[in-house]
Design an enzyme around this catalytic site. Structure first.
Site, PDB file in Angstrom:
ATOM      1  CD  GLU A   1      -2.687   1.230   2.552  1.00  0.00           C
ATOM      2  OE1 GLU A   1      -3.884   1.521   2.457  1.00  0.00           O
ATOM      3  OE2 GLU A   1      -2.145   0.963   3.645  1.00  0.00           O
TER       4      GLU A   1
ATOM      5  CE  LYS B   1      -7.943   1.990   3.261  1.00  0.00           C
ATOM      6  NZ  LYS B   1      -6.802   2.106   4.205  1.00  0.00           N
TER       7      LYS B   1
ATOM      8  CB  CYS C   1      -4.785  -1.152   4.461  1.00  0.00           C
ATOM      9  SG  CYS C   1      -4.157  -1.026   6.145  1.00  0.00           S
TER      10      CYS C   1
END
Length: 351
Positions: free
Chosen positions: A49, A131, A165
């Site tokens: 990430e 995200k 994540c």
């Protein structure tokens, strides 16, 4: 009738520290790792990430006022889709004939997003995504994605999806991915060295378990790259003993999991840089799906259903003025240009 041929390929999860807050330096390191992987027969490599230019750890260490010292540098070294730096990764993918899942901080106009790109072995951008919801203090740095970012793309090496994540702790987002027949999942993580001993949920046990459960729950292969915190990163941000305790050097726990949840490849020590490599056979997926396909024969849509809105959000919607009637006075209308046809976030295999 010929038998179905299931893709078999070697994959790699990166465990390393970026050249922190250095766009060009991290791109150089990215290309070096791609070359190393290709030299070992890897066909798909996944990066952590916000690998480019690193995760903004300062947001967890002190006040926003203290962290402002890093803000301009972080913006200046974030990655712009379609930039010369982005194209360097694409060209390296073409040169080494390797697929790449790249985690990066995306700079788009004045905002940043936690993003992932999938690039094929011909150097074409197959997908970019963001995200959906930055986690906790990440919201002081990053904007949000939308429903079009929950997408699985069909490729010659399998149906590939990506999350970042703690998106792996969002049940509905996971279900949306499973329902698209995901076969290879690129789950990007930063380092598991934050608040060690104080916040168990941020540690390797819980988060690797999330990747492992994702594999077993979705019956797919999971490649889970994980970055490390280098000594130089610690020296830059951890300016006193308290900060050094909050963010430790190391924290690398890259993993790969099979559709039954079993670990694949050889893990590295948490402060060691390198690649976790495994050979995967997509034919294994049918064996797991036979037991419990969560959005297929093991589902109960008459009881629970998911509403997935894939409409892309646009902050500005441009409309043309209506045409004047024949015989009326002439009007001059300056229209905005049409959106580019090859939007990588919506069009697979856009160059």
């Amino acid at each position: 009738m010929p038998a179905t041929v299931h893709p078999k390929l070697r994959v790699a999860a990166v465990q390393a520290a970026p050249v922190f807050l250095d766009l060009d330096g991290t791109i150089d390191k990215t290309i070096d790792l791609m070359a190393q992987a290709a030299g070992q027969g890897v066909k798909l490599i996944a990066f952590p990430e916000t690998w480019v230019p690193g995760y903004p750890w300062w947001i967890w260490l002190d006040s926003p006022a203290w962290g402002m010292q890093f803000v301009q540098r972080y913006h200046d070294n974030a990655l712009v889709v379609g930039s010369a730096e982005f194209d360097r990764v694409r060209e390296a993918a073409r040169k080494h004939k390797i697929w790449v899942s790249l985690g990066y901080s995306e700079k788009a106009a004045g905002s940043l997003y936690i993003a992932q790109a999938l690039i094929d072995d011909q150097g074409r951008t197959v997908q970019t995504r963001r995200k959906l919801k930055p986690t906790h203090v990440e919201r002081t740095v990053f904007g949000e994605g939308d429903g079009c970012d929950l997408a699985v793309v069909e490729t010659p090496i399998g149906n590939i999806g990506s999350l970042s994540c703690w998106e792996h702790l969002q049940p509905l987002s996971k279900y949306a991915m499973y329902a698209q027949n995901e076969q290879i999942h690129c789950g990007a993580w930063p380092s598991f060295s934050l608040y060690r001993g104080a916040a168990y949920a941020l540690g390797p046990e819980v988060n690797n378990a999330a990747s492992q459960v994702y594999a077993a729950e979705g019956q797919c292969f999971v490649i889970a790259p994980c970055a490390t915190v280098s000594q130089s990163m610690s020296e830059l941000m951890c300016t006193d003993a308290g900060k050094q305790q909050m963010l430790r050097v190391g924290g690398g726990f890259a993993r790969i999991y099979a559709p039954d949840g079993s670990p694949l490849g050889t893990p590295l020590a948490e402060d060691q840089e390198g690649l976790v490599i495994a050979d995967i056979d997509l034919g294994m997926i049918a064996l797991s799906k036979a037991a419990a396909d969560p959005s297929g024969h093991y589902s109960r849509p008459d009881v629970t259903q998911l509403l997935l809105n894939k409409t892309r959000r646009e902050p500005v919607v441009l409309q043309r003025a209506p045409e004047v009637e024949r015989g009326a006075f002439e009007a001059i209308v300056v229209a905005a240009p049409e959106p580019a046809a090859a939007d990588a976030r919506q069009q697979p295999l856009a160059a």
